[in-house]
Design a protein around this motif. Structure first.
Motif, PDB file in Angstrom:
ATOM      1  N   THR A  40     -53.190 -35.769 -48.594  1.00 51.24           N
ATOM      2  CA  THR A  40     -54.090 -34.783 -49.208  1.00 51.24           C
ATOM      3  C   THR A  40     -55.517 -35.314 -49.149  1.00 51.24           C
ATOM      4  O   THR A  40     -55.765 -36.440 -48.722  1.00 51.24           O
ATOM      5  N   SER A  41     -56.448 -34.498 -49.619  1.00 48.22           N
ATOM      6  CA  SER A  41     -57.853 -34.909 -49.644  1.00 48.22           C
ATOM      7  C   SER A  41     -58.076 -36.089 -50.587  1.00 48.22           C
ATOM      8  O   SER A  41     -59.090 -36.787 -50.503  1.00 48.22           O
ATOM      9  N   HIS A  59     -54.731 -37.584 -41.633  1.00 46.98           N
ATOM     10  CA  HIS A  59     -55.805 -38.515 -41.312  1.00 46.98           C
ATOM     11  C   HIS A  59     -55.588 -39.259 -40.003  1.00 46.98           C
ATOM     12  O   HIS A  59     -56.477 -39.991 -39.558  1.00 46.98           O
ATOM     13  N   LYS A  85     -55.970 -33.242 -39.183  1.00 44.46           N
ATOM     14  CA  LYS A  85     -56.582 -32.293 -40.123  1.00 44.46           C
ATOM     15  C   LYS A  85     -57.546 -31.350 -39.406  1.00 44.46           C
ATOM     16  O   LYS A  85     -57.577 -30.138 -39.687  1.00 44.46           O
TER      17      LYS A  85
END
Length: 306
Positions: free
Chosen positions: A240-241, A257, A269
Motif C-alpha cells: 500500500t501507499s 513498488h 504501481k
C-alpha cells in the motif's frame, strides 16, 4: 486326408476371421497402449468384445497400479508440475509431484495433472459466490476424493498413472479461487508450453484484478503480463501507499513498488495507474515449495475445505 475343397473352404472361412482379430488387436493396442500379449489375452477372455476387453485391461492396470503405488510409497517425489486452469471468475492451481524430471515430461503424467486440475476447477465452480474472493486450500486426501470426468476418483487415476510410469507420484496440494462479479481472474505458468484448458509448468501465477474505469480494454492481456511479473519477481504482498519502498530495489517485496519485469523503467504501481486497474489479490505456486506464496492479508479470507 482333407480334400482340396474342404481345405479351400477352411482357408476361406478362417482368413477374414483372423484379419478381423488382428484389426481388433491393433485397435485395442492403439487405444490403450498396453502390450500385445495383454491385449490379446483381454480379447480372448471376452470373446473379442473390445469394450469389455478395454475395461478389463484398465481394471488390471489399476490393480497393478495400486500394488506398485504401495510398493513405491515413501520414495521422494521432488519433481513434478503445476497445473492451472481458470476463467474470469474461477481458478484452480494444483501441484502433482513425481520422482524424476523425466516422468514430469511423460504424457501420462501430463494427463493426470490436467485431470486433477480440471476436477479442482469444477469444485471451485460449484461453490457459492460471495462479495469477496473465496480461496479454498486443498490437501492431498481431499483432492484424491474428487471425481474425474470418467467418474473414477483422482486416487484411482493416480494409482493407474503410477502403474504406467513406474515411479512414485503424489497429489500434493491445490488451491481453488472464486471471484465476485466485479473481479477478473487471469493466470500464467512458466515455462509456458500448453495451449489447452490446463496450463502446465514449474511455477504458476494467478492474479485478481478490478477495473477502476473502462480505460483498460483487455484485462486478460495486462493480467497475463502482471502474472509473468509475479512468477518472475516473487512479491510477498501487494503493498500500500503506507509501505516505504525498499532502498535496494533488488530486495523489494511489495508488488506495487517493484520494477515491472517487462519494463524496468516503470514500477508495477505505474502500470496499474496507467490502465486504471487494481490488484485485489494474487497467488504464486512453485513446484517443490512448502506454501502458497503471495497470500495477502487478511488471512481470514482463506478457507480450508473440510
Amino acid at each position: 486326408m482333407i480334400s482340396s475343397k474342404i481345405f479351400a473352404r477352411f482357408v476361406h472361412l478362417q482368413g477374414p476371421c483372423l484379419a478381423a482379430e488382428k484389426s481388433l488387436l491393433a485397435t485395442l493396442r492403439k487405444k490403450t497402449g498396453y502390450t500385445f500379449s495383454n491385449c490379446k489375452k483381454a480379447l480372448e477372455l471376452h470373446n473379442n468384445d473390445i469394450k469389455q476387453a478395454e475395461a478389463w485391461l484398465r481394471q488390471q492396470a489399476q490393480s497393478l497400479g495400486w500394488a506398485k503405488a504401495t510398493k513405491l510409497e515413501g520414495r521422494q517425489t521432488s519433481q513434478g508440475l503445476i497445473g492451472l486452469s481458470f476463467n474470469s471468475k474461477n481458478a484452480a492451481l494444483v501441484e502433482v509431484n513425481c520422482e524424476t524430471d523425466f516422468v514430469a515430461r511423460n504424457k501420462e503424467f501430463h494427463k493426470y495433472v490436467e485431470e486433477a486440475t480440471l476436477s479442482c476447477l469444477n469444485f471451485a465452480q460449484t461453490q457459492p459466490g460471495d462479495k469477496t474472493i473465496k480461496k479454498i486450500s486443498l490437501n492431498s486426501d481431499q483432492m484424491k476424493a474428487f471425481l474425474a470426468t470418467d467418474g473414477k476418483s483422482l486416487a484411482d487415476h493416480l494409482a493407474l498413472m503410477i502403474g504406467t510410469v513406474g515411479e512414485n507420484a503424489s497429489l500434493k496440494r491445490g488451491l481453488c479461487v472464486k471471484a465476485p462479479s466485479d473481479v477478473h481472474l487471469v493466470g500464467y505458468v512458466h515455462p509456458s508450453g500448453s495451449d489447452g484448458s490446463v496450463l502446465l509448468g514449474k511455477i504458476g501465477g494467478l492474479i485478481a484484478l478490478k477495473q477502476l474505469s473502462s480505460k483498460c480494454a483487455d484485462l486478460d492481456e495486462i493480467g497475463k503480463k502482471l502474472c509473468q511479473h509475479i512468477v518472475g519477481m516473487n512479491p510477498q504482498k501487494i503493498g500500500t501507499s503506507d509501505d516505504e519502498p525498499a532502498k535496494d530495489k533488488e530486495e523489494e517485496v511489495c508488488l506495487i513498488h517493484q520494477e515491472f519485469l517487462l519494463d524496468d523503467s516503470v514500477t508495477v504501481k505505474e502500470v496499474l495507474d496507467e490502465h486504471e486497474i487494481e490488484v485485489v489479490d494474487f497467488k504464486r505456486l512453485e513446484c517443490g515449495g512448502d506454501t502458497v506464496e503471495g497470500v495477502n492479508q487478511p488471512l481470514e479470507l482463506i478457507e480450508t475445505c473440510q
